[in-house]
Design an enzyme around this catalytic site. Structure first.
Site, PDB file in Angstrom:
ATOM      1  N   LYS A 200       0.801   4.494   6.807  1.00  0.00           N
ATOM      2  CA  LYS A 200       0.179   5.314   5.764  1.00  0.00           C
ATOM      3  C   LYS A 200       0.771   6.722   5.821  1.00  0.00           C
ATOM      4  O   LYS A 200       1.466   7.090   6.760  1.00  0.00           O
ATOM      5  CB  LYS A 200      -1.344   5.408   5.960  1.00  0.00           C
ATOM      6  CG  LYS A 200      -2.071   4.069   6.032  1.00  0.00           C
ATOM      7  CD  LYS A 200      -2.092   3.337   4.712  1.00  0.00           C
ATOM      8  CE  LYS A 200      -2.862   2.009   4.845  1.00  0.00           C
ATOM      9  NZ  LYS A 200      -2.748   1.179   3.634  1.00  0.00           N
TER      10      LYS A 200
ATOM     11  N   SER B  68       0.808  -1.226   0.000  1.00  0.00           N
ATOM     12  CA  SER B  68       0.000   0.000   0.000  1.00  0.00           C
ATOM     13  C   SER B  68       0.837   1.270   0.000  1.00  0.00           C
ATOM     14  O   SER B  68       0.329   2.350  -0.294  1.00  0.00           O
ATOM     15  CB  SER B  68      -0.937   0.017   1.218  1.00  0.00           C
ATOM     16  OG  SER B  68      -0.210   0.154   2.424  1.00  0.00           O
TER      17      SER B  68
END
EC number: 3.4.21.89
Length: 252
Positions: free
Chosen positions: A91, A50
């Protein structure tokens, strides 16, 4: 002869002192650098793709332990949120409390409070008609970040399960600052080096975070190694040179 021997002994003692001092200082720097890094940083392994291409699955990263109050836009953070998953996740922060985060503008860019943000860390393949780069997000979205929370996206926007997945939940996909555990500063393995702070967020209020102390810590460790090796080698070499000079001094 006695005078010459005294000089040689003096040089030998001085060499031993210099050698011992160099080794001692080197040990302090070497061990101190490691201890400092162990207190400030924590290693993590990237579990998914990701955050590609910035970080790939299996990469070992070093994350600086920080308080949520130290988080700035553009930071790559490690956090744990019960709503997302009871496991540490990595993230990038694109919005903080009070921000209006949206995507995409006419050029396919993310906007924060109406300001377009260039994101060089996002892989932009020419996929759209006319050879234009792909938009910063495959799906359009907008969200208002509540105070005390942050909005997070993965760098691999096509598959990342991030704040966009939780837009319909309370807080519109945002995560409490208290969930943040650390800020990623470098990819340690493979040795890709420091992760730059995105300059595109620097013009927004609050700017970007300062770089962590990792370069200083690595510098202290490196200097320590050089001093230890140099000091260890200098003593025997100086003593050997002194023994070679001693017979010549006695003959005179």
């Amino acid at each position: 002869m006695s005078g010459t021997g005294s000089k040689e002994d003096g040089r030998g003692r001085l060499g031993a002192m210099v050698s011992g001092l160099a080794v001692a200082v080197g040990c302090v720097l070497f061990l101190g650098g490691f201890a400092w890094a162990a207190v400030v940083y924590q290693p993590y392994t990237i579990p998914t793709d990701s955050m590609a291409p910035t970080m790939n699955p299996g990469d070992r990263v070093l994350a600086e332990r920080i308080d949520g109050a130290d988080v700035r836009r553009g930071d790559v953070v490690v956090f744990t949120d019960e709503v997302w998953a009871a496991t540490p996740m990595v993230k990038r922060v694109v919005g903080i409390g009070g921000d209006e985060v949206a995507c995409c503008d006419k050029d396919g860019r993310l906007t924060v409070n109406g300001t377009p943000v260039d994101e060089p860390y996002v892989e932009q393949d020419p996929t759209a008609a006319g050879g234009k780069a792909a938009p910063a997000s495959p799906q359009e979205f907008s969200a208002t970040v509540p105070k005390g929370k942050i909005f997070l996206l993965g760098d691999e926007r096509a598959t990342s399960l991030d704040s966009r997945v939780h837009l319909q939940e309370a807080g519109q996909g945002s995560v409490p600052l208290s969930a943040v555990q650390a800020r990623v500063d470098a990819v340690a393995w493979p040795m890709n080096g420091m992760i730059d702070r995105p300059s595109s967020f620097a013009a927004l209020p609050g700017g970007v975070s300062a770089a962590g102390p990792l370069p200083l810590q690595l510098g202290a460790i490196l200097v320590g190694v050089v001093l230890i090796l140099g000091g260890a080698v200098y003593g025997p070499v100086a003593a050997r040179l002194g023994r070679r000079k001693a017979p010549a001094g006695g003959a005179r």
